[in-house]
Write a protein that holds these residues in place. Structure first.
Motif, short mmCIF file in Angstrom:
data_model
loop_
_atom_site.label_atom_id
_atom_site.label_comp_id
_atom_site.label_asym_id
_atom_site.label_seq_id
_atom_site.Cartn_x
_atom_site.Cartn_y
_atom_site.Cartn_z
N ARG A 15 29.67 63.34 13.23
CA ARG A 15 30.65 62.40 13.77
C ARG A 15 31.68 62.17 12.67
O ARG A 15 31.46 61.37 11.76
CB ARG A 15 29.96 61.11 14.21
CG ARG A 15 29.00 61.39 15.37
CD ARG A 15 28.37 60.18 15.97
NE ARG A 15 29.35 59.18 16.32
CZ ARG A 15 29.04 57.93 16.59
NH1 ARG A 15 27.78 57.54 16.56
NH2 ARG A 15 29.97 57.06 16.90
N VAL A 16 32.78 62.87 12.77
CA VAL A 16 33.80 62.88 11.74
C VAL A 16 34.26 61.46 11.40
O VAL A 16 34.48 61.13 10.22
CB VAL A 16 34.99 63.78 12.15
CG1 VAL A 16 36.09 63.73 11.12
CG2 VAL A 16 34.51 65.21 12.34
N GLU A 17 34.34 60.60 12.39
CA GLU A 17 34.84 59.24 12.15
C GLU A 17 33.89 58.42 11.27
O GLU A 17 34.30 57.47 10.63
CB GLU A 17 35.11 58.52 13.48
CG GLU A 17 33.88 58.09 14.26
CD GLU A 17 33.22 59.18 15.11
OE1 GLU A 17 32.27 58.85 15.85
OE2 GLU A 17 33.66 60.35 15.05
N ARG A 18 32.61 58.80 11.23
CA ARG A 18 31.65 58.08 10.39
C ARG A 18 31.53 58.67 8.99
O ARG A 18 31.08 57.99 8.07
CB ARG A 18 30.28 58.07 11.07
CG ARG A 18 30.29 57.16 12.29
CD ARG A 18 29.03 57.16 13.08
NE ARG A 18 27.82 56.97 12.28
CZ ARG A 18 26.63 56.82 12.82
NH1 ARG A 18 26.49 56.81 14.12
NH2 ARG A 18 25.58 56.67 12.05
N GLY A 19 31.88 59.94 8.83
CA GLY A 19 31.88 60.57 7.52
C GLY A 19 30.51 60.94 6.98
O GLY A 19 30.40 61.40 5.85
N CYS A 24 27.30 63.22 6.37
CA CYS A 24 27.18 64.68 6.38
C CYS A 24 25.91 65.12 5.68
O CYS A 24 25.25 64.35 5.00
CB CYS A 24 28.38 65.31 5.71
SG CYS A 24 28.56 64.91 3.96
N ASP A 40 23.29 62.12 14.66
CA ASP A 40 23.91 62.03 15.99
C ASP A 40 22.95 62.59 17.03
O ASP A 40 22.86 63.81 17.20
CB ASP A 40 25.23 62.81 16.03
CG ASP A 40 25.94 62.68 17.37
OD1 ASP A 40 25.41 62.01 18.29
OD2 ASP A 40 27.02 63.27 17.51
N SER A 46 39.11 69.03 9.65
CA SER A 46 38.42 67.88 10.25
C SER A 46 37.62 68.35 11.45
O SER A 46 37.93 68.03 12.59
CB SER A 46 39.44 66.82 10.67
OG SER A 46 40.08 66.30 9.54
N THR A 47 36.61 69.14 11.20
CA THR A 47 35.74 69.66 12.25
C THR A 47 34.30 69.29 11.90
O THR A 47 34.02 68.71 10.86
CB THR A 47 35.87 71.19 12.36
OG1 THR A 47 35.52 71.76 11.10
CG2 THR A 47 37.28 71.60 12.75
#
Length: 127
Positions: A17-21, A23, A53, A98-99
């Motif tokens: 979830r890119v918005e949460r950062g 990884c 996620d 941003s993927t």
């Protein structure tokens, strides 16, 4: 002592979830200009992916990781990058994006065997 060549590498991160950062590491890219070598090895930990996620597209993430490996291999698997030399393919793969699958910062070192270095880094940083 065997000749050691400069190599560059970047870790492939999965950012569900890119918005949460958040990884985790899922692969490594290695490039050695002196040996015209570029390759990627990946390992997706589904448990980590689902922890970050629960609705993540596991099949899609696997496909994205395989695509990176394909671009490194060249030929038909590389798509439009098929005719590019290894350094150009590496530079394209490490470009910020941003993927869900993103390259990390590029690091460098010295190696006698880029293929062995790739496996060493995968064991050290991913598995």
């Amino acid at each position: 002592m065997n000749k050691r060549d400069v190599f560059e590498y970047a870790v492939l991160r999965v950012v569900p979830r890119v918005e949460r950062g958040e990884c985790f590491n899922a692969g490594v890219l290695v490039y050695c200009r002196a040996k015209s070598f570029v390759a990627a090895r990946t390992h997706l930990d589904e448990g980590k992916l689902k922890a970050l996620d629960p609705h993540a597209d596991v099949v899609g993430v696997r496909a994205a990781l395989r695509a990176v490996e394909g671009v490194c291999c060249g030929g038909e698997a590389a798509g439009k990058a098929a005719g590019d030399e290894p350094g150009r393919r590496f530079r394209w793969l490490i470009a910020p994006r941003s993927t869900v699958v993103q390259p990390g910062v590029v690091h460098s070192g010295l190696t006698e065997d880029p293929e062995a270095e790739l496996e060493r880094l995968l064991d050290l940083l991913v598995r």
